[in-house]
Write a protein that holds these residues in place. Structure first.
Motif, PDB file in Angstrom:
ATOM      1  N   TYR A   1      -7.283  -0.108   5.806  1.00 10.58           N
ATOM      2  CA  TYR A   1      -8.693   0.345   6.239  1.00 10.58           C
ATOM      3  C   TYR A   1      -8.421   1.755   6.586  1.00 10.58           C
ATOM      4  O   TYR A   1      -9.342   2.635   6.371  1.00 10.58           O
ATOM      5  CB  TYR A   1      -9.491  -0.281   6.860  1.00 10.58           C
ATOM      6  CG  TYR A   1      -9.759  -1.842   6.265  1.00 10.58           C
ATOM      7  CD1 TYR A   1     -10.651  -2.039   5.497  1.00 10.58           C
ATOM      8  CD2 TYR A   1      -8.648  -2.884   6.600  1.00 10.58           C
ATOM      9  CE1 TYR A   1     -10.985  -3.143   5.028  1.00 10.58           C
ATOM     10  CE2 TYR A   1      -9.000  -3.873   6.083  1.00 10.58           C
ATOM     11  CZ  TYR A   1     -10.096  -4.134   5.318  1.00 10.58           C
ATOM     12  OH  TYR A   1     -10.262  -5.597   4.653  1.00 10.58           O
ATOM     13  N   GLU A   2      -7.219   2.287   7.064  1.00 10.89           N
ATOM     14  CA  GLU A   2      -7.053   3.821   7.083  1.00 10.89           C
ATOM     15  C   GLU A   2      -7.052   4.348   6.217  1.00 10.89           C
ATOM     16  O   GLU A   2      -7.267   5.659   6.145  1.00 10.89           O
ATOM     17  CB  GLU A   2      -6.094   3.894   8.226  1.00 10.89           C
ATOM     18  CG  GLU A   2      -6.017   3.251   9.646  1.00 10.89           C
ATOM     19  CD  GLU A   2      -6.812   4.028  10.679  1.00 10.89           C
ATOM     20  OE1 GLU A   2      -6.990   5.187  10.516  1.00 10.89           O
ATOM     21  OE2 GLU A   2      -7.596   3.280  11.458  1.00 10.89           O
ATOM     22  N   LYS A   3      -6.307   3.904   5.041  1.00  9.88           N
ATOM     23  CA  LYS A   3      -5.946   4.491   3.876  1.00  9.88           C
ATOM     24  C   LYS A   3      -6.927   4.511   2.886  1.00  9.88           C
ATOM     25  O   LYS A   3      -7.055   5.585   1.912  1.00  9.88           O
ATOM     26  CB  LYS A   3      -4.506   4.046   3.333  1.00  9.88           C
ATOM     27  CG  LYS A   3      -3.383   4.032   3.922  1.00  9.88           C
ATOM     28  CD  LYS A   3      -2.163   3.516   3.508  1.00  9.88           C
ATOM     29  CE  LYS A   3      -0.873   3.480   4.534  1.00  9.88           C
ATOM     30  NZ  LYS A   3      -0.027   2.673   3.859  1.00  9.88           N
ATOM     31  N   PHE A   4      -7.864   3.682   2.938  1.00  8.87           N
ATOM     32  CA  PHE A   4      -8.900   3.480   1.857  1.00  8.87           C
ATOM     33  C   PHE A   4     -10.460   3.452   2.446  1.00  8.87           C
ATOM     34  O   PHE A   4     -10.525   2.785   3.568  1.00  8.87           O
ATOM     35  CB  PHE A   4      -8.709   2.160   0.855  1.00  8.87           C
ATOM     36  CG  PHE A   4      -7.156   2.653   0.246  1.00  8.87           C
ATOM     37  CD1 PHE A   4      -7.116   3.465  -0.696  1.00  8.87           C
ATOM     38  CD2 PHE A   4      -6.337   1.796   0.725  1.00  8.87           C
ATOM     39  CE1 PHE A   4      -5.886   3.519  -1.452  1.00  8.87           C
ATOM     40  CE2 PHE A   4      -5.127   2.047   0.144  1.00  8.87           C
ATOM     41  CZ  PHE A   4      -4.927   2.723  -0.976  1.00  8.87           C
TER      42      PHE A   4
ATOM     43  N   CYS B   1       0.832  -1.326   0.119  1.00 11.74           N
ATOM     44  CA  CYS B   1      -0.143  -0.081  -0.059  1.00 11.74           C
ATOM     45  C   CYS B   1       0.838   1.177  -0.040  1.00 11.74           C
ATOM     46  O   CYS B   1       0.374   2.197  -0.430  1.00 11.74           O
ATOM     47  CB  CYS B   1      -1.049   0.178   1.198  1.00 11.74           C
ATOM     48  SG  CYS B   1      -2.415  -1.029   1.084  1.00 11.74           S
ATOM     49  N   ASP B   2       2.073   0.998   0.715  1.00  9.83           N
ATOM     50  CA  ASP B   2       2.958   2.323   0.747  1.00  9.83           C
ATOM     51  C   ASP B   2       3.319   2.800  -0.746  1.00  9.83           C
ATOM     52  O   ASP B   2       3.479   4.081  -0.749  1.00  9.83           O
ATOM     53  CB  ASP B   2       4.196   1.767   1.151  1.00  9.83           C
ATOM     54  CG  ASP B   2       3.923   1.675   2.894  1.00  9.83           C
ATOM     55  OD1 ASP B   2       3.347   2.048   3.310  1.00  9.83           O
ATOM     56  OD2 ASP B   2       5.140   1.078   3.377  1.00  9.83           O
ATOM     57  N   TYR B   3       3.248   2.193  -1.861  1.00 10.71           N
ATOM     58  CA  TYR B   3       3.605   2.540  -2.990  1.00 10.71           C
ATOM     59  C   TYR B   3       2.419   2.894  -4.017  1.00 10.71           C
ATOM     60  O   TYR B   3       2.686   3.303  -5.037  1.00 10.71           O
ATOM     61  CB  TYR B   3       4.047   1.180  -4.038  1.00 10.71           C
ATOM     62  CG  TYR B   3       5.426   0.610  -3.205  1.00 10.71           C
ATOM     63  CD1 TYR B   3       6.295   1.716  -2.157  1.00 10.71           C
ATOM     64  CD2 TYR B   3       5.587  -0.618  -3.086  1.00 10.71           C
ATOM     65  CE1 TYR B   3       7.203   1.156  -1.426  1.00 10.71           C
ATOM     66  CE2 TYR B   3       6.606  -1.165  -2.267  1.00 10.71           C
ATOM     67  CZ  TYR B   3       7.367  -0.424  -1.389  1.00 10.71           C
ATOM     68  OH  TYR B   3       8.554  -0.755  -0.785  1.00 10.71           O
ATOM     69  N   LEU B   4       1.127   3.174  -3.272  1.00 10.87           N
ATOM     70  CA  LEU B   4       0.280   3.732  -3.991  1.00 10.87           C
ATOM     71  C   LEU B   4      -0.122   4.883  -3.385  1.00 10.87           C
ATOM     72  O   LEU B   4      -0.001   5.399  -1.996  1.00 10.87           O
ATOM     73  CB  LEU B   4      -1.274   2.816  -3.572  1.00 10.87           C
ATOM     74  CG  LEU B   4      -1.113   1.464  -4.371  1.00 10.87           C
ATOM     75  CD1 LEU B   4      -2.455   0.730  -3.872  1.00 10.87           C
ATOM     76  CD2 LEU B   4      -1.144   1.590  -5.892  1.00 10.87           C
ATOM     77  N   LEU B   5      -0.741   6.126  -4.140  1.00 14.57           N
ATOM     78  CA  LEU B   5      -1.044   7.280  -3.357  1.00 14.57           C
ATOM     79  C   LEU B   5      -2.550   6.840  -2.926  1.00 14.57           C
ATOM     80  O   LEU B   5      -3.196   6.144  -2.737  1.00 14.57           O
ATOM     81  CB  LEU B   5      -1.580   8.179  -4.555  1.00 14.57           C
ATOM     82  CG  LEU B   5      -0.650   8.780  -5.541  1.00 14.57           C
ATOM     83  CD1 LEU B   5      -1.025   8.895  -6.985  1.00 14.57           C
ATOM     84  CD2 LEU B   5       0.137   9.786  -4.967  1.00 14.57           C
ATOM     85  N   SER B   6      -2.715   7.832  -1.678  1.00 20.48           N
ATOM     86  CA  SER B   6      -3.985   7.260  -0.930  1.00 20.48           C
ATOM     87  C   SER B   6      -5.341   7.566  -1.727  1.00 20.48           C
ATOM     88  O   SER B   6      -5.118   8.363  -2.856  1.00 20.48           O
ATOM     89  CB  SER B   6      -3.889   8.353   0.135  1.00 20.48           C
ATOM     90  OG  SER B   6      -3.813   9.844  -0.068  1.00 20.48           O
ATOM     91  N   GLY B   7      -6.150   7.397  -1.245  1.00 17.66           N
ATOM     92  CA  GLY B   7      -7.307   7.260  -2.010  1.00 17.66           C
ATOM     93  C   GLY B   7      -8.748   6.807  -1.517  1.00 17.66           C
ATOM     94  O   GLY B   7      -8.776   6.398  -0.449  1.00 17.66           O
ATOM     95  N   ARG B   8      -9.717   6.603  -2.414  1.00 16.68           N
ATOM     96  CA  ARG B   8     -11.172   6.235  -2.109  1.00 16.68           C
ATOM     97  C   ARG B   8     -11.188   4.787  -1.886  1.00 16.68           C
ATOM     98  O   ARG B   8     -11.357   4.146  -1.104  1.00 16.68           O
ATOM     99  CB  ARG B   8     -12.235   6.760  -3.087  1.00 16.68           C
ATOM    100  CG  ARG B   8     -13.650   6.396  -2.805  1.00 16.68           C
ATOM    101  CD  ARG B   8     -14.631   7.206  -3.624  1.00 16.68           C
ATOM    102  NE  ARG B   8     -14.310   6.621  -5.254  1.00 16.68           N
ATOM    103  CZ  ARG B   8     -14.681   7.337  -6.109  1.00 16.68           C
ATOM    104  NH1 ARG B   8     -15.799   8.246  -6.065  1.00 16.68           N
ATOM    105  NH2 ARG B   8     -14.708   6.801  -7.403  1.00 16.68           N
ATOM    106  N   ASN B   9     -11.401   4.240  -3.211  1.00 21.64           N
ATOM    107  CA  ASN B   9     -11.685   2.757  -3.119  1.00 21.64           C
ATOM    108  C   ASN B   9     -10.408   2.054  -3.812  1.00 21.64           C
ATOM    109  O   ASN B   9      -9.664   2.618  -4.607  1.00 21.64           O
ATOM    110  CB  ASN B   9     -12.668   2.195  -4.055  1.00 21.64           C
ATOM    111  CG  ASN B   9     -13.773   2.593  -3.905  1.00 21.64           C
ATOM    112  OD1 ASN B   9     -14.283   2.787  -2.698  1.00 21.64           O
ATOM    113  ND2 ASN B   9     -14.876   3.072  -4.755  1.00 21.64           N
TER     114      ASN B   9
END
Length: 255
Positions: free
Chosen positions: A131-134, A100-108
């Motif tokens: 679940y904190e990030k999305f 997940c660290d290699y993704l931008l934060s977001g919605r889904n």
């Protein structure tokens, strides 16, 4: 990096082509959820290791792996016959881009898998940080036949699980489809995504590359077809160097 020796604790044969197994976990072995490790056995007095995503989340005190059975495979021809207390070699350095660290934060967050490509996502969906990030976490698993849907019962009940319900808070969605058998959902995941059937079926907002994120793991064809689909939608690929809208595991596209 040193190679650790772990003991087999449990084995589950899902079909005549897939199985999973748990091993002990050395306290020194650290990994990020979604990563893979080089694991294997000593064959003819030499370590033979292959890349395997870690199914178990990093808060567990054991390691779990999901494997295909290849009759003449140098490693899996032996690995599929392991028994409780057998030794498994685990390289102490884990790596991978399905983090997940290699993704931008977001919605889904969409976790799209085929076959044993499900493995890395099994750890990600049990990580509180996900679940904190999305807002929502959507796991898809596509296989040829219904019996190949590994962990199906567990995934269908994750939101009701005594432990994990407190983590998911109902924000986990599980979607499966089958390509070579009658089932309530049939067809390749690439078609479900391409024709926007997936978001419609799940009653989700249409995919928005600005705020929705994707991880892809499975066959090489599926991985690169979905990569092109999401690039065409305006999403950019992330890596260990830069955060992006989607990530794939280049080193690990299941042949």
């Amino acid at each position: 990096m040193p190679i650790l020796s772990e003991k087999v604790l449990d084995i589950h044969h899902w079909t005549n082509k897939t199985f999973s197994f748990k091993t002990t976990r050395n306290q020194s072995f650290r990994f990020k959820n979604g990563e893979f490790a080089m694991i294997g056995m000593e064959i003819e007095k030499k370590p033979l290791l292959r890349a395997y995503s870690i199914v178990s989340p990093n808060h567990e005190n054991y390691l779990e792996f999901l494997s295909i059975k290849v009759p003449n495979g140098p490693l899996t021809s032996k690995l599929q016959h392991i028994k409780i207390n057998d030794d498994i070699l685990v390289n102490s350095k884990s790596t991978g881009t399905l983090v997940c660290d290699y993704l931008l934060s977001g919605r889904n967050l969409f976790l799209l898998s085929t076959g044993t490509g499900l493995a890395p996502f099994m750890s990600i969906i049990r990580d509180p940080d996900t679940y904190e990030k999305f807002d929502k976490v959507i796991l898809t698993h596509t296989v040829r036949k219904v019996k190949e849907l590994a962990y199906k019962k567990f995934l269908e009940n994750l939101n009701k699980d005594e432990v994990y319900s407190t983590i998911t808070k109902g924000n986990f969605l599980y979607f499966n489809s089958v390509t070579r058998e009658d089932f309530k959902r049939t067809g390749r995941i690439t078609n479900w995504v391409k024709e926007t059937k997936l978001t419609n079926y799940l009653k989700l907002e249409s995919f928005n590359p600005e705020i929705d994120r994707v991880m892809i793991c499975g066959s090489e064809d599926m991985t690169y077809e979905l990569k092109k689909i999401f690039e065409a939608k305006g999403s950019s690929e992330g890596s260990t160097q830069i955060q992006g809208g989607f990530v794939i595991e280049k080193a690990f596209a299941e042949k």
